[in-house]
Motif scaffolding. Sequence first.
Motif: not given
Length: 806
Positions: A230, A291, A325-326
């Motif tokens: 991340c 994240a 983002v994850a």
Amino acid sequence: MSLTLDEARARAGVLSSVSYSLDLDVTGLETFRSLTRVRFRSAAAETFLELKGALTVSLLVNGAAVEAAYDGGRLPLTGLSTEAVNEVEVIATLPYTTDGDGMHTFTDPADGSRYVSAYLGMDNAAKVFACFDQNDLKATFAVSVSADPADTVLANGAVVSHDAGRWVFATTPPIPPALLVVAAGPWHSVRWTAELDSGTSLDFGWHARRSLAAELDRDAAELRRTSEACFAHYADLIDEPFPFDSYDQVFVPGLNWGAQEMPGCVTYRDELLPRGAITDTQRAIRAVIIAHEMSHMWFGDSMTMTWWEDTWLQESFADYMGYRVAEAGAGFSDLRVEVEIGSKPWGYRSDARRSTHPVAPLATDVPDVDTAATIFDGISYAKGGACLVQLAFWLGDEEFMAGVNRHLTRFRFANATLADFVESLEASSTKDVRGWVDAWLRRPGFDTVAVRREGDVPVLERDGSRPHAFTVAAYDSALRLVGRRRVELGAEPLSLPEFAGLTVVPNAGGETFAALRFDPASWETLSGGLSRIEDPLVRAVLWSSTALQVRSRDLSADDFLDLVETHLPAETRADIIEGVLSEARSVVIPQRVPASYAAGAVARVAAAAAAGLATSGEDEQRALAWAATLAATSADAGLLRDWLDTDRIAAGVPLLPTTRWEAVVRLASLGEADARLIAAERDRDGTVEGDLGALRALAARPSTVAKDAAWSAMLAPGVDNRRFGALASGMWVAEQAHLLRPYVAAYLAEAPALATRGQAFAIEVGRAFPRIALDAGQLDALRAALAGDVPTILRRSWEDHFDDRE
């Protein structure tokens, strides 16, 4: 007294150049010592500090001792210099808390270890130190802590020195007082140093209670990998470098939020480090939260909202970036499914109530901090995140991120508003950003995208006022995907002649935030073959749509449960299984099923869970998902006892500790688990989770004696949040509505007084609302209670519950 917008604006108008030196001593067992030196410039001779609940106070103003005119919440300052820097020193003795607001103390029943942590956030910093507690008076913090020499202390800055229990931390960059953190205890830690692409390095750490050492070690490699992935993805997306000098993440006991974004030291409620095995859904959601909190280092901690009307400016961004983002950075696939099945329904429910508000309300709509506490809700998180998905899809990702980066650079370690954000986006796009913001962020409610037919040709229509961009998926009569198309829908109907004769699903990619309404033929095809649709995201969109139809009463609870029984057992995604079953148990049954039919509705959910478990085969994730609901709904006491005896739900599939307690609580609610069995289970468990599970089970027993005992325990002076919540969770059993009638009335009578303990406890009191079907008389009683004197936070919760059931 809650800080008002007018007071905050006035104080920010006269104060500047604020810095704090903070020295905390947490070695005491009942109270702690807080020494604050705050330096600042002032254009006025008078102002005030917040300090809440101090037992003793001494005050120095520019070196002179002053008799503190302290009222228990505020400390007036007079005779200030308007020319030179002022220095005020406050030494206070303050009590620890057990409700997650302030300096929280917790003794772990597993091993007797004691943990002391400052859980701050909105309106709580003053429970730990004297401060100007508002976001736009950011300041540097130099923090020192005296703790038990056996403890490790964590804080926002990197450790400068520690010796014999004395810890000194590096001075932070400018941050709001509410984002300070201190966490002391015998933490089990996993630390490492990562080399960054910039050629520098950063110290990382994960920490947990000593009794959770095995669980932290179990997940350490994944937690490190997720954190680094991340972090690297944010470095690719965001121009601004990481704003802080280290990055600790700690699983703490008793936290009220899922997590808090404290700069350089994020706190997570330690339920996110579960005992036993961790499911794939839990892993994915935890990665999203990691994240989400990491995004706050930029969205909220460096660039901070000015006042609480712009809660969305950090929370919606974190919600959006957390999933993005994850998935793209940390590799957790298909997270848009979780958005549709787990997040958006929360947003839709919130937006359909009288308490709805714009994603970005006006500042005057949030006149004080107590009101601000009510907008940390499904609109500021779920709907706001969905709006940003739509914005990025409409603008194009390159232009969207260019505007975001411009904004973060302009307001590094500063405060910003919606107007500032619009300026940043406009500088990076040729589209009418201001018009989009007005339509999507300044107006409450959601549109409906409807499908109708002109002959065989599907036509999309918008019932509402917002521009929508989304994907349409087209299916044949066997629900095989035939085509997909990106469309933009405005005021004019949109004909789709290329999909003539086909069934179409608008918003198939989950790009917009809108209800769906299908023509009768399409709905018959989709509802008849829901489990056959190959794309899990489309299945999630449709399940979410059915839940929204139940809320609007366009679909009956019976019809929804028919879909659950018919289609859910064939579902292959554990997150969809869990999301739909949660909707059935926590929303549909208590809100749309009369009390006299509740037992039958619960039995239908149990039947679906049993069928799903039977077809899970070797898919352990599906089996675990089904078992959690079956344990909570089954009337088969023999099955549940067998699970407890073998500690298995099937050959090779373990009974998770959380599911085991669901089974115990269910047995108790059926009258099949007495106090002796519950105590044995608590002793077998030996953890705080076991203590709370036993409270739930004792409260769930179907007798007046058990309910009286649970209710008395909920009213006990100083009962902590977790115990109160566990008792309430056990108390309200859907099939026990007749037995619970006196306690509904008692709750309505007692809750307003309980809610005066503080924001966090008021939220918990609202969550303790009876989770059963209410009849007309009980709804009238709720209406009458709302006409009385109800604290702000509880009033918002009660109005929501009333709207959900009306």
